[in-house]
Structures are given as C-alpha cells and as structure tokens.
Design a protein around this motif. Structure first.
Motif, short mmCIF file in Angstrom:
data_model
loop_
_atom_site.label_atom_id
_atom_site.label_comp_id
_atom_site.label_asym_id
_atom_site.label_seq_id
_atom_site.Cartn_x
_atom_site.Cartn_y
_atom_site.Cartn_z
N ASN A 10 -13.26 4.80 2.46
CA ASN A 10 -12.42 5.93 2.88
C ASN A 10 -11.06 5.83 2.20
O ASN A 10 -10.50 4.74 2.11
CB ASN A 10 -12.20 5.93 4.40
CG ASN A 10 -13.37 6.51 5.14
OD1 ASN A 10 -13.56 7.72 5.17
ND2 ASN A 10 -14.18 5.65 5.72
N GLN A 37 -19.79 15.52 -3.19
CA GLN A 37 -20.43 16.26 -2.11
C GLN A 37 -19.35 16.73 -1.16
O GLN A 37 -18.75 15.93 -0.44
CB GLN A 37 -21.46 15.38 -1.39
CG GLN A 37 -22.30 16.13 -0.38
CD GLN A 37 -23.41 15.27 0.18
OE1 GLN A 37 -23.27 14.07 0.36
NE2 GLN A 37 -24.55 15.90 0.47
N SER A 38 -19.09 18.02 -1.18
CA SER A 38 -18.13 18.59 -0.26
C SER A 38 -18.81 18.84 1.09
O SER A 38 -20.04 18.89 1.16
CB SER A 38 -17.56 19.88 -0.82
OG SER A 38 -16.93 19.63 -2.07
N LEU A 39 -18.01 19.02 2.13
CA LEU A 39 -18.53 19.12 3.49
C LEU A 39 -19.61 20.19 3.58
O LEU A 39 -19.40 21.35 3.26
CB LEU A 39 -17.38 19.44 4.45
CG LEU A 39 -17.74 19.42 5.93
CD1 LEU A 39 -18.18 18.02 6.35
CD2 LEU A 39 -16.56 19.87 6.77
N GLY A 40 -20.81 19.75 4.02
CA GLY A 40 -21.90 20.70 4.22
C GLY A 40 -22.52 21.25 2.95
O GLY A 40 -23.34 22.16 3.02
N GLN A 41 -22.15 20.68 1.82
CA GLN A 41 -22.66 21.18 0.54
C GLN A 41 -23.63 20.18 -0.08
O GLN A 41 -23.75 19.04 0.35
CB GLN A 41 -21.49 21.43 -0.43
CG GLN A 41 -20.47 22.41 0.08
CD GLN A 41 -21.05 23.78 0.30
OE1 GLN A 41 -21.71 24.34 -0.59
NE2 GLN A 41 -20.85 24.34 1.47
N SER A 87 -10.83 16.97 -1.87
CA SER A 87 -11.35 16.27 -0.70
C SER A 87 -12.86 16.43 -0.63
O SER A 87 -13.39 17.54 -0.65
CB SER A 87 -10.72 16.84 0.59
OG SER A 87 -9.33 16.61 0.61
N ALA A 88 -13.55 15.31 -0.57
CA ALA A 88 -15.01 15.31 -0.61
C ALA A 88 -15.48 13.87 -0.49
O ALA A 88 -14.68 12.93 -0.47
CB ALA A 88 -15.52 15.92 -1.91
N VAL A 89 -16.80 13.71 -0.45
CA VAL A 89 -17.40 12.39 -0.59
C VAL A 89 -17.86 12.25 -2.03
O VAL A 89 -18.56 13.13 -2.56
CB VAL A 89 -18.58 12.21 0.37
CG1 VAL A 89 -19.26 10.86 0.12
CG2 VAL A 89 -18.12 12.31 1.82
N ARG A 108 -15.22 8.45 0.76
CA ARG A 108 -14.73 9.70 1.34
C ARG A 108 -13.26 9.85 1.02
O ARG A 108 -12.45 9.01 1.42
CB ARG A 108 -14.95 9.71 2.85
CG ARG A 108 -14.49 11.00 3.52
CD ARG A 108 -14.79 10.97 5.03
NE ARG A 108 -16.20 10.84 5.29
CZ ARG A 108 -17.07 11.84 5.30
NH1 ARG A 108 -16.63 13.08 5.09
NH2 ARG A 108 -18.34 11.63 5.57
N THR A 110 -9.83 12.08 1.28
CA THR A 110 -9.11 13.13 1.99
C THR A 110 -7.74 13.28 1.36
O THR A 110 -6.97 12.30 1.28
CB THR A 110 -8.96 12.80 3.48
OG1 THR A 110 -10.25 12.59 4.06
CG2 THR A 110 -8.26 13.94 4.22
N ASN B 41 -23.46 10.69 6.99
CA ASN B 41 -22.48 9.69 6.53
C ASN B 41 -23.11 8.54 5.75
O ASN B 41 -22.57 7.42 5.74
CB ASN B 41 -21.69 9.14 7.72
CG ASN B 41 -20.93 10.23 8.44
OD1 ASN B 41 -20.26 11.05 7.83
ND2 ASN B 41 -21.08 10.28 9.76
#
Lengths: 112, 115
Positions: A10, A37-41, A87-89, A108, A110, B41
């Motif tokens: 993180n 990988q963006s949130l939910g993508q 911001s993404a993973v 991750r 941010t 996660n």
C-alpha cells in the motif's frame, strides 16, 4: 518465497510526488508484465519485458510512467508527478514464457 | 488482431447450482486460452489453460472449460457453486506476435454466490 513479490503493498502519496513500485518475479521467469487495475475495472496492460529484448511499452498511459528491469530480474515501475487518476492497484506478473502468468498481490496506490 | 469477449459482466448463482461464465475469442491462429480467478484484494491465479491438446480442460477447484473452435468459445463451468467461488474471473487469449505482451484479457465477470 517462491511467488511474485510486490512492494509496497500500500502506498499513499500526495499529488505531484513521484512513486516507485517494485516487483520481484519468480526466479528464472523470463517474462515480466505490469498491469493497472482501477476500482471495479479489468486489467489495463502497461508494459512487458521479455528476456533481453526491448520492452513493449505500448500500454504506458503517459510519459510520467516508466519501468525498468535490472539484470533480467527485479522490475521497478515509476510514476512521476502523480495525479489522482493514477490511483489504482498495480499488478506485476512473471511468466516462464508458456503464457501462464504468476501474479503478485499488487501494490495499491492512493494519490491524495 | 486477437480479441476476447466475456459476455457477462456479472453472474449470480445460488450455492450448489451450476456455474457458466461465457467467453468468446477471435484469433487468426490456433490460440492458447486461459481462465484466471481474482479473489477480493488478491492477485490473479490461473484456473486452467488450453494449449491445443484436449479440448475439455480441467482446472483447479472443480472448474473446467471446453474449447469449441467452431463457436470460437471457451466457456468456464462448474457443476456446483461454492461460496468460496465468489470472485472475478478473467478469460485470456494469447496473441503471439501481437501487442500487450502477447496476452489479451477480457474485461472480467464477477461471480456472486448466494447462500
């Protein structure tokens, strides 16, 4: 360990700062990939290294993004002057060139 | 160019019922095809792969997929869903000689399993 290791797991940073994300692939794997990988993508391809060949940088979204792979092993993804949309993973994967990817658990990021 | 389409962005099943996650591909070559699973996660994990051997491929956790060249499909199935199967699933096609490191990812299908 035997798997792909990514660090940090993180990272929180302020807009405009530079960040470095590290990937330790599985020993002996010649190929290394970075994805975002963006949130939910789904997964967005960023860059691909294969042995000593020139990397495929076709997925890097801007010139603020760069990556290197030293000695055919460890890779670092650098994002300069971070923006909130960064911001993404960030996922790293290595492969023994069979097409099968072995993924790390991701970093991750941010950006505040 | 190769491409892969996952026909459902979200699938919901009840525990104990069959799972079907659909994937269609386009390829000029004899492709290799993969299914990956991503739990929340976590990174992605290979479920199974097709590389021009048997058309019915068995993977981990009771999943299997059938390569159907005539239909350009590689659907993922499981006879009986378990709560632990709730995750995101990605279909991947090889793109030898192409871009993106020779692998094209589908956009993913989120599987929900209801008790």
């Amino acid at each position: 360990g035997a798997g792909v290791s990514q660090s940090p797991s993180n990272k929180v940073t302020e807009k405009g700062k530079d960040v470095e994300l590290r990937c330790d692939p599985i020993s002996g794997h010649t190929a290394l990939y970075w994805y975002r990988q963006s949130l939910g993508q789904g997964l967005e391809f960023l860059i691909y290294f294969q042995g000593n060949s020139a990397p495929d940088k076709s997925g890097l979204p801007s010139d603020r993004f760069s990556a290197e792979r030293t000695g055919g092993s460890v890779s670092t993804l650098t994002i300069q002057r971070t923006q909130q949309e960064d911001s993404a993973v960030y996922l790293c994967a290595s492969s023994p060139s069979t097409g099968e990817l072995f993924f790390g658990e991701g970093s991750r990021l941010t950006v505040l | 160019a190769q491409s892969v389409t996952q026909l459902d962005s979200h699938v919901s099943v009840s525990e104990g019922t069959p799972v079907l996650l659909r994937c269609n591909y386009s390829s000029s070559y004899s492709p290799s095809l993969f299914w990956y699973v991503q739990h929340p996660n976590k990174g992605l994990q290979l479920l199974l792969k097709y590389t021009s051997a048997a058309t019915l491929v068995k993977g981990i956790n009771g999943f299997e997929a059938e390569f159907k060249k005539s239909e350009t499909s590689f659907h993922l199935t499981k006879p009986s869903a378990h709560m632990s199967d709730a995750a995101e699933y990605f279909c991947v096609v090889s793109d030898y000689g192409g871009s993106q490191g020779n692998l094209i990812f589908g956009k993913g299908t989120k599987l929900s399993v209801k008790p």
